[in-house]
Design a protein around this motif. Structure first.
Motif, PDB file in Angstrom:
ATOM      1  N   SER A 221       0.835  -1.196   0.000  1.00 55.83           N
ATOM      2  CA  SER A 221       0.000   0.000   0.000  1.00 55.83           C
ATOM      3  C   SER A 221       0.870   1.246   0.000  1.00 55.83           C
ATOM      4  CB  SER A 221      -0.903   0.012   1.237  1.00 55.83           C
ATOM      5  OG  SER A 221      -0.124   0.188   2.418  1.00 55.83           O
ATOM      6  N   ALA A 222       0.260   2.403  -0.284  1.00 61.70           N
ATOM      7  CA  ALA A 222       1.004   3.665  -0.257  1.00 61.70           C
ATOM      8  C   ALA A 222       1.574   3.918   1.135  1.00 61.70           C
ATOM      9  CB  ALA A 222       0.096   4.814  -0.682  1.00 61.70           C
ATOM     10  N   LYS A 223       0.801   3.635   2.180  1.00 56.14           N
ATOM     11  CA  LYS A 223       1.287   3.839   3.549  1.00 56.14           C
ATOM     12  C   LYS A 223       2.504   2.971   3.844  1.00 56.14           C
ATOM     13  CE  LYS A 223      -3.028   5.378   5.729  1.00 56.14           C
ATOM     14  NZ  LYS A 223      -4.032   5.094   6.783  1.00 56.14           N
ATOM     15  N   GLN A 224       2.509   1.751   3.348  1.00 56.17           N
ATOM     16  CA  GLN A 224       3.655   0.872   3.577  1.00 56.17           C
ATOM     17  C   GLN A 224       4.903   1.370   2.857  1.00 56.17           C
ATOM     18  OE1 GLN A 224       1.498  -2.706   2.293  1.00 56.17           O
ATOM     19  NE2 GLN A 224       1.903  -3.638   4.295  1.00 56.17           N
ATOM     20  N   VAL A 225       4.737   1.850   1.615  1.00 55.79           N
ATOM     21  CA  VAL A 225       5.872   2.393   0.870  1.00 55.79           C
ATOM     22  C   VAL A 225       6.425   3.631   1.575  1.00 55.79           C
ATOM     23  CG1 VAL A 225       6.601   3.457  -1.304  1.00 55.79           C
ATOM     24  CG2 VAL A 225       5.085   1.469  -1.332  1.00 55.79           C
TER      25      VAL A 225
ATOM     26  N   LYS B 249       3.544  11.935   4.975  1.00 56.93           N
ATOM     27  CA  LYS B 249       2.459  11.568   5.887  1.00 56.93           C
ATOM     28  C   LYS B 249       1.425  12.675   6.078  1.00 56.93           C
ATOM     29  CE  LYS B 249       4.706   7.977   8.659  1.00 56.93           C
ATOM     30  NZ  LYS B 249       5.050   7.533  10.037  1.00 56.93           N
ATOM     31  N   GLU B 250       1.693  13.831   5.496  1.00 56.90           N
ATOM     32  CA  GLU B 250       0.787  14.953   5.700  1.00 56.90           C
ATOM     33  C   GLU B 250      -0.483  14.852   4.867  1.00 56.90           C
ATOM     34  OE1 GLU B 250       2.917  18.564   5.093  1.00 56.90           O
ATOM     35  OE2 GLU B 250       3.808  18.532   7.114  1.00 56.90           O
ATOM     36  N   GLU B 251      -0.460  14.034   3.800  1.00 51.56           N
ATOM     37  CA  GLU B 251      -1.662  13.863   2.989  1.00 51.56           C
ATOM     38  C   GLU B 251      -1.664  12.467   2.377  1.00 51.56           C
ATOM     39  OE1 GLU B 251      -1.779  16.147  -0.697  1.00 51.56           O
ATOM     40  OE2 GLU B 251       0.286  16.762  -0.328  1.00 51.56           O
ATOM     41  N   PRO B 252      -2.855  11.952   2.048  1.00 52.17           N
ATOM     42  CA  PRO B 252      -2.933  10.602   1.465  1.00 52.17           C
ATOM     43  C   PRO B 252      -2.356  10.568   0.056  1.00 52.17           C
ATOM     44  CG  PRO B 252      -5.100  11.644   1.498  1.00 52.17           C
ATOM     45  CD  PRO B 252      -4.189  12.542   2.272  1.00 52.17           C
ATOM     46  N   HIS B 253      -1.762   9.413  -0.290  1.00 49.30           N
ATOM     47  CA  HIS B 253      -1.137   9.229  -1.599  1.00 49.30           C
ATOM     48  C   HIS B 253      -1.688   7.986  -2.287  1.00 49.30           C
ATOM     49  CE1 HIS B 253       1.745  12.085   0.029  1.00 49.30           C
ATOM     50  NE2 HIS B 253       2.313  12.179  -1.157  1.00 49.30           N
ATOM     51  N   ASN B 254      -1.613   7.999  -3.601  1.00 55.24           N
ATOM     52  CA  ASN B 254      -1.864   6.800  -4.393  1.00 55.24           C
ATOM     53  C   ASN B 254      -0.527   6.163  -4.748  1.00 55.24           C
ATOM     54  OD1 ASN B 254      -4.717   7.030  -4.556  1.00 55.24           O
ATOM     55  ND2 ASN B 254      -4.509   8.568  -6.183  1.00 55.24           N
TER      56      ASN B 254
END
Length: 263
Positions: free
Chosen positions: A42-46, A151-156
């Motif tokens: 996921s984007a968070k994991q990357v 981490k300040e905004e969601p990413h794809n």
């Protein structure tokens, strides 16, 4: 981005400032990017893995050769570079003919070839690349890190040529931002900024990395800045480096020099 027309020495120093970092020492090991990007991450994991790659050192000094191509003309020079992380970046041309020293508060430069100097804020460098810069952003570019806090905004995230392609879910229409993250060590493969309305583009490619005293650092970097039909391309060859040794930052603007004023 306004590609400011400075004298040769000043352009070299600005270009070097934007892209140089401390790699190429004799004890360094080339990092082989053998990892394979997975669609399952996921984007968070990357982002989490990328943030774990922050480098940990106090000081360094190095030599680096820079080649610049602009308007079909190529020029190159070798510089000494010293850095105290989070505090000072210092650059000096051969024989001290030009020097630059930046801190979180100031940007200072002088050029003995043209008898000129600059002492001010980051507007000069921001104008040169077309992106608002500060010390942390510049340092992140040099270290192969994202220039903004991911981490300040969601990413794809998607997989692009075996890199993790990250982009904000809500792209700014005035400034599009893309990151390519390496699947082996999770440092940047590429940083790309686009301003379509103004026909501007800034791209920093990290062709390879090295391991220096257990730190993963850029080894070969190429930067391209484009505004309409104007293009500047810069490549770097890094030579010798020593880390965490005592370093000095001598800097004194000679008397009688002409000040570079930004209007």
């Amino acid at each position: 981005m306004r590609l400011i027309k400075f004298h040769t020495g000043f352009k070299l120093m600005l270009s070097l400032f934007l892209v140089v970092f401390l790699v190429g020492c004799k004890s360094a090991k080339s990092v082989i990017a053998s990892g394979e990007a997975s669609e399952k991450l996921s984007a968070k994991q990357v982002i989490r893995q990328h943030q774990k790659t922050q480098t940990d050192f106090k000081t360094f000094q190095a030599k680096v050769k820079i080649d610049i191509i602009q308007n079909q003309k190529e020029q190159g020079s070798t510089f000494n570079m010293r850095m105290e992380k989070d505090k000072v970046i210092w650059l000096s041309a051969k024989l001290g003919l030009a020097r630059m020293m930046i801190t979180p508060e100031r940007v200072r430069f002088y050029n003995k070839l043209d008898n000129e100097y600059f002492d001010g804020d980051y507007k000069l460098l921001s104008d040169f690349v077309g992106v608002e810069l500060d010390f942390n952003k510049v340092q992140n570019i040099l270290l192969g890190q994202a220039i903004y806090n991911l981490k300040e905004e969601p990413h794809n995230v998607s997989v692009n040529n075996n890199s993790y392609a990250l982009q904000p879910k809500d792209q700014n229409v005035l400034l599009e931002l893309f990151y390519l993250v390496n699947p082996s060590h999770f440092k940047m493969d590429s940083l790309q900024l686009f301003q379509q309305l103004k026909k501007r583009m800034l791209q920093v490619d990290y062709a390879s990395y090295q391991e220096v005293k257990k730190q993963i650092l850029p080894q070969n970097i190429r930067i391209v800045a484009v505004e309409e039909s104007d293009e500047v391309a810069i490549t770097m060859e890094f030579k010798s480096v020593s880390l965490n040794e005592e370093v000095r930052f001598p800097f004194r603007i000679p008397s009688g020099y002409k000040e570079i004023v930004i209007r």
